[in-house]
Design a protein around this motif. Sequence first.
Motif, PDB file in Angstrom:
ATOM      1  N   ASN A  53       0.830  -1.214   0.000  1.00 25.53           N
ATOM      2  CA  ASN A  53       0.000   0.000   0.000  1.00 25.53           C
ATOM      3  C   ASN A  53       0.857   1.253   0.000  1.00 25.53           C
ATOM      4  O   ASN A  53       0.566   2.220  -0.720  1.00 25.53           O
ATOM      5  CB  ASN A  53      -0.954  -0.011   1.189  1.00 25.53           C
ATOM      6  CG  ASN A  53      -2.027  -1.064   1.041  1.00 25.53           C
ATOM      7  OD1 ASN A  53      -2.321  -1.515  -0.051  1.00 25.53           O
ATOM      8  ND2 ASN A  53      -2.599  -1.464   2.166  1.00 25.53           N
ATOM      9  N   VAL A  54       1.912   1.270   0.798  1.00 23.31           N
ATOM     10  CA  VAL A  54       2.803   2.432   0.853  1.00 23.31           C
ATOM     11  C   VAL A  54       3.471   2.648  -0.501  1.00 23.31           C
ATOM     12  O   VAL A  54       3.549   3.782  -0.999  1.00 23.31           O
ATOM     13  CB  VAL A  54       3.859   2.248   1.972  1.00 23.31           C
ATOM     14  CG1 VAL A  54       4.955   3.287   1.869  1.00 23.31           C
ATOM     15  CG2 VAL A  54       3.201   2.288   3.338  1.00 23.31           C
ATOM     16  N   LEU A  55       3.943   1.567  -1.116  1.00 23.17           N
ATOM     17  CA  LEU A  55       4.590   1.698  -2.421  1.00 23.17           C
ATOM     18  C   LEU A  55       3.610   2.163  -3.488  1.00 23.17           C
ATOM     19  O   LEU A  55       3.966   2.972  -4.358  1.00 23.17           O
ATOM     20  CB  LEU A  55       5.224   0.362  -2.830  1.00 23.17           C
ATOM     21  CG  LEU A  55       6.438  -0.074  -2.002  1.00 23.17           C
ATOM     22  CD1 LEU A  55       6.878  -1.473  -2.394  1.00 23.17           C
ATOM     23  CD2 LEU A  55       7.577   0.914  -2.181  1.00 23.17           C
ATOM     24  N   GLU A  56       2.376   1.690  -3.446  1.00 26.98           N
ATOM     25  CA  GLU A  56       1.372   2.147  -4.405  1.00 26.98           C
ATOM     26  C   GLU A  56       1.103   3.635  -4.244  1.00 26.98           C
ATOM     27  O   GLU A  56       0.957   4.357  -5.230  1.00 26.98           O
ATOM     28  CB  GLU A  56       0.077   1.354  -4.234  1.00 26.98           C
ATOM     29  CG  GLU A  56       0.140  -0.050  -4.776  1.00 26.98           C
ATOM     30  CD  GLU A  56      -1.130  -0.836  -4.540  1.00 26.98           C
ATOM     31  OE1 GLU A  56      -2.014  -0.382  -3.760  1.00 26.98           O
ATOM     32  OE2 GLU A  56      -1.265  -1.927  -5.117  1.00 26.98           O
ATOM     33  N   GLU A  57       1.059   4.111  -3.005  1.00 28.30           N
ATOM     34  CA  GLU A  57       0.842   5.540  -2.768  1.00 28.30           C
ATOM     35  C   GLU A  57       2.005   6.367  -3.320  1.00 28.30           C
ATOM     36  O   GLU A  57       1.801   7.416  -3.912  1.00 28.30           O
ATOM     37  CB  GLU A  57       0.666   5.804  -1.265  1.00 28.30           C
ATOM     38  CG  GLU A  57      -0.652   5.306  -0.706  1.00 28.30           C
ATOM     39  CD  GLU A  57      -0.730   5.470   0.792  1.00 28.30           C
ATOM     40  OE1 GLU A  57       0.143   6.107   1.405  1.00 28.30           O
ATOM     41  OE2 GLU A  57      -1.703   4.937   1.361  1.00 28.30           O
ATOM     42  N   LYS A  58       3.230   5.874  -3.136  1.00 28.23           N
ATOM     43  CA  LYS A  58       4.401   6.575  -3.655  1.00 28.23           C
ATOM     44  C   LYS A  58       4.365   6.660  -5.186  1.00 28.23           C
ATOM     45  O   LYS A  58       4.693   7.681  -5.768  1.00 28.23           O
ATOM     46  CB  LYS A  58       5.697   5.889  -3.211  1.00 28.23           C
ATOM     47  CG  LYS A  58       6.021   6.120  -1.749  1.00 28.23           C
ATOM     48  CD  LYS A  58       7.346   5.452  -1.385  1.00 28.23           C
ATOM     49  CE  LYS A  58       7.704   5.662   0.059  1.00 28.23           C
ATOM     50  NZ  LYS A  58       8.975   5.000   0.413  1.00 28.23           N
ATOM     51  N   ASN A  60       1.659   6.549  -7.066  1.00 30.31           N
ATOM     52  CA  ASN A  60       0.569   7.441  -7.454  1.00 30.31           C
ATOM     53  C   ASN A  60       0.944   8.907  -7.273  1.00 30.31           C
ATOM     54  O   ASN A  60       0.538   9.754  -8.055  1.00 30.31           O
ATOM     55  CB  ASN A  60      -0.697   7.120  -6.651  1.00 30.31           C
ATOM     56  CG  ASN A  60      -1.310   5.804  -7.096  1.00 30.31           C
ATOM     57  OD1 ASN A  60      -1.098   5.367  -8.225  1.00 30.31           O
ATOM     58  ND2 ASN A  60      -2.050   5.181  -6.212  1.00 30.31           N
ATOM     59  N   ILE A  61       1.737   9.196  -6.261  1.00 27.76           N
ATOM     60  CA  ILE A  61       2.158  10.584  -6.025  1.00 27.76           C
ATOM     61  C   ILE A  61       3.095  11.034  -7.149  1.00 27.76           C
ATOM     62  O   ILE A  61       3.027  12.169  -7.618  1.00 27.76           O
ATOM     63  CB  ILE A  61       2.838  10.712  -4.641  1.00 27.76           C
ATOM     64  CG1 ILE A  61       1.794  10.532  -3.544  1.00 27.76           C
ATOM     65  CG2 ILE A  61       3.537  12.046  -4.503  1.00 27.76           C
ATOM     66  CD1 ILE A  61       2.377  10.466  -2.143  1.00 27.76           C
ATOM     67  N   LYS A  62       3.990  10.160  -7.594  1.00 24.78           N
ATOM     68  CA  LYS A  62       4.952  10.518  -8.644  1.00 24.78           C
ATOM     69  C   LYS A  62       4.245  10.714  -9.986  1.00 24.78           C
ATOM     70  O   LYS A  62       4.716  11.480 -10.828  1.00 24.78           O
ATOM     71  CB  LYS A  62       6.034   9.450  -8.765  1.00 24.78           C
ATOM     72  CG  LYS A  62       7.001   9.462  -7.631  1.00 24.78           C
ATOM     73  CD  LYS A  62       8.100   8.436  -7.835  1.00 24.78           C
ATOM     74  CE  LYS A  62       9.076   8.488  -6.662  1.00 24.78           C
ATOM     75  NZ  LYS A  62      10.167   7.526  -6.833  1.00 24.78           N
ATOM     76  N   ASN A  63       3.145  10.037 -10.226  1.00 23.86           N
ATOM     77  CA  ASN A  63       2.452  10.169 -11.512  1.00 23.86           C
ATOM     78  C   ASN A  63       1.571  11.361 -11.424  1.00 23.86           C
ATOM     79  O   ASN A  63       1.156  12.159 -11.911  1.00 23.86           O
ATOM     80  CB  ASN A  63       1.619   8.917 -11.827  1.00 23.86           C
ATOM     81  CG  ASN A  63       2.531   7.743 -12.150  1.00 23.86           C
ATOM     82  OD1 ASN A  63       3.642   7.962 -12.591  1.00 23.86           O
ATOM     83  ND2 ASN A  63       2.058   6.557 -11.937  1.00 23.86           N
TER      84      ASN A  63
END
Length: 63
Positions: A53-58, A60-63
């Motif tokens: 979940n943390v990696l998915e959030e990271k 999504n923030i970069k995109n």
Amino acid sequence: MDFNIIKIGAFIALVIVYLTVRKLIKKFADFTEKIGNSSHNEERIETLQAKVNVLEEKINIKN
């Protein structure tokens, strides 16, 4: 003669009891090991899910 037959019978009975108890203890140990592993694996899955979940959030923030 009868005394020797009784000794042999008792020895055979002891061997059978020993093998039976050993088999039962092994089954119990395997069962408890499976129980322990399942709870440990659930904790591990929760930890990995949190990391995903943390990696998915990271991402999504970069995109």
